[in-house]
Design a protein around this motif. Structure first.
Motif, mmCIF file in Angstrom:
data_model
loop_
_atom_site.group_PDB
_atom_site.id
_atom_site.type_symbol
_atom_site.label_atom_id
_atom_site.label_comp_id
_atom_site.label_asym_id
_atom_site.label_seq_id
_atom_site.Cartn_x
_atom_site.Cartn_y
_atom_site.Cartn_z
ATOM 1 N N ILE A 102 0.845 -1.195 0.000
ATOM 2 C CA ILE A 102 0.000 0.000 0.000
ATOM 3 C C ILE A 102 0.883 1.249 0.000
ATOM 4 O O ILE A 102 1.808 1.363 0.807
ATOM 5 N N GLY A 103 0.567 2.165 -0.915
ATOM 6 C CA GLY A 103 1.372 3.375 -1.051
ATOM 7 C C GLY A 103 0.734 4.579 -0.368
ATOM 8 O O GLY A 103 -0.475 4.808 -0.485
ATOM 9 N N TYR A 104 1.549 5.358 0.326
ATOM 10 C CA TYR A 104 1.100 6.588 0.982
ATOM 11 C C TYR A 104 2.019 7.731 0.579
ATOM 12 O O TYR A 104 3.142 7.510 0.113
ATOM 13 N N ASN A 105 1.543 8.940 0.794
ATOM 14 C CA ASN A 105 2.434 10.087 0.686
ATOM 15 C C ASN A 105 2.386 10.836 2.007
ATOM 16 O O ASN A 105 1.340 11.365 2.382
ATOM 17 N N THR A 106 3.494 10.872 2.708
ATOM 18 C CA THR A 106 3.521 11.521 4.026
ATOM 19 C C THR A 106 4.162 12.909 3.962
ATOM 20 O O THR A 106 4.308 13.570 4.990
ATOM 21 N N ASP A 107 4.563 13.336 2.752
ATOM 22 C CA ASP A 107 5.218 14.650 2.618
ATOM 23 C C ASP A 107 4.266 15.797 2.969
ATOM 24 O O ASP A 107 4.650 16.743 3.661
ATOM 25 N N ALA A 108 3.034 15.714 2.447
ATOM 26 C CA ALA A 108 2.081 16.814 2.647
ATOM 27 C C ALA A 108 1.741 16.956 4.135
ATOM 28 O O ALA A 108 1.856 18.048 4.703
ATOM 29 N N ASP A 109 1.365 15.857 4.761
ATOM 30 C CA ASP A 109 1.019 15.931 6.192
ATOM 31 C C ASP A 109 2.248 16.235 7.039
ATOM 32 O O ASP A 109 2.137 16.902 8.073
ATOM 33 N N GLY A 110 3.406 15.742 6.604
ATOM 34 C CA GLY A 110 4.645 16.037 7.322
ATOM 35 C C GLY A 110 4.921 17.534 7.297
ATOM 36 O O GLY A 110 5.325 18.118 8.306
ATOM 37 N N TYR A 111 4.676 18.150 6.157
ATOM 38 C CA TYR A 111 4.890 19.601 6.054
ATOM 39 C C TYR A 111 3.903 20.342 6.960
ATOM 40 O O TYR A 111 4.296 21.230 7.720
ATOM 41 N N LEU A 112 2.634 19.967 6.893
ATOM 42 C CA LEU A 112 1.614 20.652 7.707
ATOM 43 C C LEU A 112 1.891 20.497 9.202
ATOM 44 O O LEU A 112 1.729 21.432 9.975
ATOM 45 N N GLU A 113 2.307 19.287 9.561
ATOM 46 C CA GLU A 113 2.594 19.016 10.982
ATOM 47 C C GLU A 113 3.769 19.871 11.469
ATOM 48 O O GLU A 113 3.704 20.468 12.543
ATOM 49 N N SER A 114 4.815 19.949 10.661
ATOM 50 C CA SER A 114 5.972 20.735 11.109
ATOM 51 C C SER A 114 5.613 22.223 11.139
ATOM 52 O O SER A 114 6.068 22.958 12.018
ATOM 53 N N LEU A 115 4.776 22.643 10.212
ATOM 54 C CA LEU A 115 4.340 24.042 10.198
ATOM 55 C C LEU A 115 3.531 24.360 11.460
ATOM 56 O O LEU A 115 3.680 25.427 12.062
ATOM 57 N N ALA A 116 2.693 23.419 11.868
ATOM 58 C CA ALA A 116 1.878 23.618 13.071
ATOM 59 C C ALA A 116 2.747 23.633 14.325
ATOM 60 O O ALA A 116 2.656 24.540 15.152
ATOM 61 N N VAL A 117 3.604 22.623 14.433
ATOM 62 C CA VAL A 117 4.402 22.489 15.660
ATOM 63 C C VAL A 117 5.491 23.550 15.748
ATOM 64 O O VAL A 117 5.725 24.129 16.806
#
Ligand code: ATR
Length: 283
Positions: A102-117
């Motif tokens: 199963i393929g995922y892309n964690t770049d987008a959420d990783g960016y949003l998470e780092s922006l939030a934190v």
């Protein structure tokens, strides 16, 4: 580290792969939680991609990260691709669920998470400018659309590439504009955030030169480049009192999301960040 027949193996494939910080980040997380897992890098040429993906099953690996230049093409060798990854058109994380890949892309959420934190920034209802229209720009555009921004401007050296990207995603949000670098100025006056998604600012490249003084006070200047940790672009922003957000967090948080998909455990983000910083010093 003890490695034996019960150790679960994960890897990252890319070409080149020598400079990847992901092995240091993931192995630090496994160590921190005492997991019997190990993560190794492999350089894989474009014409060996299918074999490399099939090796996940053959070797019974728990999963794989995928980086440049394989993120788009890898999708065709998977059993299933998560909705966000399909939306972005690229996969950076593969999970082996009992032989189903199963393929995922964690770049987008990783960016949003780092922006939030790291910057305390929530894109919802905001006006953002994305500099660059390559793969990274595309992932960040999808992140902002998913986070319900008010408007997006894509600014790129090659206008046609920005326009193509804007046209493709306009169905999701009507207020996506494309401009070249000269066309960016009027939008800077009302931007809440500007992010560099190009390679400009990396060690051996020229730096991104924009009149950051046009940005409103309180806006955020973000850069996905993390070599150096603080680019000239961020230094200039900092010098005029703007809030800055560097690129290492995106790398760490995309890895943290991958770690959670593979292990089902909460990622030890601080240990992962520390390992990334140490590895960066050594490389
Ligand atoms: P990635 O997938 O890593 O984003 P890419 O698809 O090659 O890489 O995209 C690189 C981005 O950096 C593009 O937006 C590119 O602009 P062009 O579309 O005009 O090529 C941008 N870029 C790279 N070098 C640049 C430079 N020297 N000046 C301005 N933009 C540059």
């Amino acid at each position: 580290m003890k490695i034996d027949g019960s150790t679960k193996v994960l890897c990252i494939i890319g070409d080149p792969i020598e400079h990847s910080l992901s092995p240091a980040i993931q192995n630090a997380a496994f160590r921190e939680l005492g997991l019997d897992m190990v993560y190794v890098p492999f350089r894989v040429a474009q014409d060996r991609l299918e074999e490399a993906v099939n090796s996940i099953r053959a070797l019974n690996m728990a999963g794989m990260n995928v980086t440049i230049p394989h993120k788009e093409k890898v999708m065709m060798y998977l059993d299933r691709v998560d909705e966000l990854a399909r939306f972005i058109g690229a996969v950076n994380t593969i999970v082996n669920r009992d032989g189903e890949l199963i393929g995922y892309n964690t770049d987008a959420d990783g960016y949003l998470e780092s922006l939030a934190v790291e910057a305390g920034f929530d894109p919802k209802g905001k006006n953002v400018i994305i500099v660059g229209a390559g793969g990274a720009g595309r992932a960040i555009l999808c992140a902002f659309l998913a986070a319900e921004v008010n408007s997006v401007v894509i600014a790129n050296r090659t206008f046609d590439r920005a326009k193509k990207l804007a046209d493709e995603f306009r169905i999701k949000n009507e207020s996506i504009e494309a401009v070249d670098f000269d066309g960016i100025y009027p939008y800077m006056k009302t931007a809440d955030l500007i992010v560099n998604t190009t390679s400009l600012g990396m060690m051996d490249k020229g730096s991104l030169d924009l009149p950051l003084g046009l940005l409103p006070k309180g806006s955020v200047v973000s850069d996905i480049v993390y070599r150096p940790l603080k680019t000239e672009f961020l230094k200039k922003a900092e010098a005029i009192g703007l809030k800055t957000h560097g690129g290492l967090g995106m790398l760490v948080y995309q890895g943290a999301i991958g770690f959670e998909l593979w292990t089902g455990r909460k990622a030890p983000v601080e240990a992962m960040k520390k390992a990334a910083l140490e590895a960066l010093k050594e490389k």
